[in-house]
Design a protein around this motif. Structure first.
Motif, short mmCIF file in Angstrom:
data_model
loop_
_atom_site.label_atom_id
_atom_site.label_comp_id
_atom_site.label_asym_id
_atom_site.label_seq_id
_atom_site.Cartn_x
_atom_site.Cartn_y
_atom_site.Cartn_z
N VAL A 84 15.80 4.04 1.46
CA VAL A 84 15.61 2.70 1.88
C VAL A 84 16.97 2.42 2.96
CG1 VAL A 84 14.15 1.65 0.04
CG2 VAL A 84 16.74 1.58 -0.25
N ALA A 85 16.60 1.65 3.85
CA ALA A 85 17.84 1.58 4.84
C ALA A 85 17.78 0.27 5.49
CB ALA A 85 17.82 2.69 5.87
N ALA A 86 19.12 -0.48 6.10
CA ALA A 86 19.08 -1.61 6.73
C ALA A 86 19.41 -1.09 8.11
CB ALA A 86 20.04 -2.57 6.20
N ARG A 87 18.81 -1.46 9.25
CA ARG A 87 19.04 -0.85 10.64
C ARG A 87 19.51 -1.92 11.71
NH1 ARG A 87 13.64 3.08 11.40
NH2 ARG A 87 14.44 5.07 10.44
N ILE B 269 13.97 -0.75 6.53
CA ILE B 269 12.65 0.32 6.27
C ILE B 269 12.79 0.82 4.85
CG2 ILE B 269 14.01 2.20 6.91
CD1 ILE B 269 11.62 2.98 8.60
N ASN B 270 11.49 0.94 4.65
CA ASN B 270 11.40 1.55 3.25
C ASN B 270 10.63 3.03 3.56
OD1 ASN B 270 10.17 2.49 0.77
ND2 ASN B 270 8.22 1.14 1.05
N GLY B 271 11.11 3.95 3.26
CA GLY B 271 10.69 5.36 3.42
C GLY B 271 10.52 6.02 2.06
N THR B 272 10.17 5.31 0.97
CA THR B 272 9.85 6.08 -0.30
C THR B 272 8.81 6.72 -0.45
OG1 THR B 272 9.06 3.99 -1.30
CG2 THR B 272 11.46 4.30 -1.24
N ALA C 298 0.82 -0.94 0.17
CA ALA C 298 -0.09 0.17 -0.07
C ALA C 298 0.74 1.15 -0.01
CB ALA C 298 -0.96 -0.04 1.19
N SER C 299 1.80 1.57 0.87
CA SER C 299 2.43 2.45 1.15
C SER C 299 3.80 2.45 1.51
CB SER C 299 1.62 3.61 2.05
OG SER C 299 1.63 2.87 3.46
N GLY C 300 4.61 3.68 1.70
CA GLY C 300 5.98 3.40 2.37
C GLY C 300 6.01 3.60 3.73
N TRP C 301 7.16 4.04 4.29
CA TRP C 301 7.43 4.06 5.63
C TRP C 301 6.99 2.80 6.45
CZ3 TRP C 301 11.10 6.93 7.11
CH2 TRP C 301 11.43 8.22 6.45
#
Length: 262
Positions: free
Chosen positions: A103-106, A220-223, A62-65
């Motif tokens: 996008v990031a690995a944490r 995380i996907n922050g696109t 559906a969405s990012g974040w």
């Protein structure tokens, strides 16, 4: 909301190192020396599985974040209680996110703030924590060190919380990343110290952190848009050295099947 997990088999045993003796343990949550003391920690309907490594998909259709992650279930893993250095590390087996930005690995440790159970938004809601984030911007990877103290409902990854960074380059497959925390100092590194950044004067041993914490690892996907089910990052292993109870935590290389519940 927790996801249904089906164990598909355990491919091996974890060797535990303690100050008293060597031993073996058969994990009820495969791949960790903490037994069942890990859980999925997804935002939205993100996916996660283990098939030769921990595979995380920060996408919900559906969405990012959105964040796909695992977390220690019990808040008992504060490095402060050890009175010495603790290293948190992970290896990127494969980076299969096609997005070139946000996008990031944490991997991070966060105080529990008195909560008995982890929440998918702990990285934002909880007041204190330290995060090593591998982010992608314009096709280049950056390993960033963030810290927040006494700031609940605040994101880690902003310039005001950044303590330092390393320029990793255009590829991360096969690279090992980590942060080592020790009282008032921290170091950020990759590939066993090939490149290292150190920061002093941190609040790592203050009252804010002298309480229970949880360890998290995720993507995380922050696109702002869905990435799709094929967008994943695979970790070949995750380690916390030394882990307060048993000495070494190892995650990866074992078999899981994950099933999404609508």
């Amino acid at each position: 909301m927790r996801r249904g997990i089906h164990l598909a088999g355990v491919a091996g045993l974890c060797l535990l190192v303690s100050t008293l003796a060597w031993g073996w343990i058969d994990d009820s949550f495969p791949g960790t020396s903490l037994g069942s003391d890990w859980d999925w920690n997804h935002m939205g309907s993100c996916g996660g599985s283990v098939n030769g490594g921990l595979i995380l998909n920060p996408s919900d259709g559906a969405s990012g974040w959105r964040q796909s992650a695992i977390v220690t279930e019990q808040p008992t893993y504060s490095w402060v209680t050890l009175g010495g250095a603790v290293s948190y590390t992970y290896t990127i087996s494969s980076w299969n996110l096609t997005s070139n930005n946000n996008v990031a690995a944490r991997m991070y440790v966060s105080t529990a703030d008195g909560l008995g159970s982890p929440d998918p938004w702990d990285d934002y809601n909880n007041s204190n924590g330290v995060m090593a984030e591998l982010s992608l911007a314009g096709g280049n990877f950056w390993l960033n060190l963030f810290q927040k103290t006494g700031e609940g409902h605040t994101s880690y990854n902003n310039e005001g919380h950044k303590l330092g960074f390393l320029n990793v380059g255009s590829s991360v497959n096969g690279y090992t990343f980590g942060m080592t925390l020790s009282n008032g100092a921290a170091s950020l590194w990759y590939n066993n110290g090939v490149s290292t950044m150190s920061s002093s004067g941190m609040a790592l041993a203050t009252a804010a952190f002298n309480q229970n914490t949880r360890a998290y690892v995720g993507v995380i996907n922050g696109t702002g848009s869905d990435l799709g089910p094929g967008e994943t990052v695979t970790f070949s292993n995750v380690k916390v050295i030394p882990e307060p109870a048993v000495g070494v935590l190892l995650l990866g290389g074992l078999g899981f099947l994950w099933r999404r519940r609508r």
